[in-house]
Design a protein around this motif. Sequence first.
Motif, PDB file in Angstrom:
ATOM      1  N   GLY A 239      39.450  45.117  30.378  1.00 50.96           N
ATOM      2  CA  GLY A 239      38.594  43.960  30.192  1.00 50.96           C
ATOM      3  C   GLY A 239      38.985  42.747  31.014  1.00 50.96           C
ATOM      4  N   TRP A 240      40.192  42.763  31.600  1.00 47.45           N
ATOM      5  CA  TRP A 240      40.647  41.638  32.415  1.00 47.45           C
ATOM      6  C   TRP A 240      40.102  41.710  33.836  1.00 47.45           C
ATOM      7  N   ILE A 241      39.464  42.820  34.184  1.00 51.38           N
ATOM      8  CA  ILE A 241      38.823  42.955  35.499  1.00 51.38           C
ATOM      9  C   ILE A 241      37.437  42.330  35.397  1.00 51.38           C
ATOM     10  N   SER A 242      37.155  41.350  36.233  1.00 50.14           N
ATOM     11  CA  SER A 242      35.842  40.715  36.182  1.00 50.14           C
ATOM     12  C   SER A 242      35.507  40.093  37.531  1.00 50.14           C
ATOM     13  N   GLY A 243      34.220  40.091  37.849  1.00 48.11           N
ATOM     14  CA  GLY A 243      33.743  39.491  39.085  1.00 48.11           C
ATOM     15  C   GLY A 243      34.054  40.303  40.320  1.00 48.11           C
ATOM     16  N   GLN A 244      34.249  41.616  40.155  1.00 47.60           N
ATOM     17  CA  GLN A 244      34.686  42.452  41.265  1.00 47.60           C
ATOM     18  C   GLN A 244      33.618  43.457  41.704  1.00 47.60           C
ATOM     19  N   ARG A 245      33.653  43.781  42.986  1.00 46.96           N
ATOM     20  CA  ARG A 245      32.906  44.917  43.520  1.00 46.96           C
ATOM     21  C   ARG A 245      33.873  46.075  43.620  1.00 46.96           C
ATOM     22  N   ILE A 246      33.626  47.134  42.863  1.00 49.97           N
ATOM     23  CA  ILE A 246      34.529  48.282  42.823  1.00 49.97           C
ATOM     24  C   ILE A 246      33.821  49.449  43.478  1.00 49.97           C
ATOM     25  N   GLU A 247      34.266  49.817  44.666  1.00 52.80           N
ATOM     26  CA  GLU A 247      33.633  50.926  45.380  1.00 52.80           C
ATOM     27  C   GLU A 247      34.236  52.247  44.923  1.00 52.80           C
TER      28      GLU A 247
END
Length: 254
Positions: A239-247
Amino acid sequence: MSRNTTIALVTGGNRGLGRATVLALAGQGTDVILTYRSNEDEAAAVVEAVAALGRTAVALRLDTTEFGAFPDFAASVREALRVTWDRETFDFLVNNAGSSVSTPVGRTTVEAFDLLGNVHFKGVVFLTQELLPLLADGGRVINLSTGLTRFFGEGYAVYASFKSAVETYSRYLAQELGGRGISVNAVAPGPVATDFGGGRLRDDEQVRAHLAGQTALGRVGEPEDIGGVIAALLAPGTGWISGQRIEASGGSRL
């Protein structure tokens, strides 16, 4: 129904990446509201597959280009939450529904442009907006993008451009929803073997071999690869991952 049960809403959950996402989420203990546009039988089969995994699913019809129907759809979601889970909110929103049409530079039609824009950007913006009151604080949003925002694919100029808009929108959502503890990310699949775009990546061995040769892991992706990535981003501990583009492309065109 336990209040500890997590509930996801996955658009286009009756086939392809959406179906794989629904099953991956069910496999890690999440119940699902899935949407379908026209194939009710496919959606019913996914509901049965979720039940076989010991979880609960509800299928609701939704055309993400019928913007005026979004309030009624939200009301249907609210009713499904009340009747099935005795809840007023759901936890995860996965904006997956999509379609494909070729848009060669210099030969793109207005109809193709509008279809892609309505499905992949306008629909995402206004459906998300309609559903935000039903999304629990501390929840998460995943918007589907594409590897084609990074690398070239002939005929996909407009599609990729709208997906770039989705990536930007995801960053803005992450900032504006952060006060509610909601994380937002964009997942960008590389080449995946589905019926998307006529199913060439699933059915044409020559195309598959060509793209596999451009991928570090040496193969075209499968729907389960992407479903697993999305489920991981919705699992406890991320849940601490945010605002990212994850390919998620297997290292395509590095």
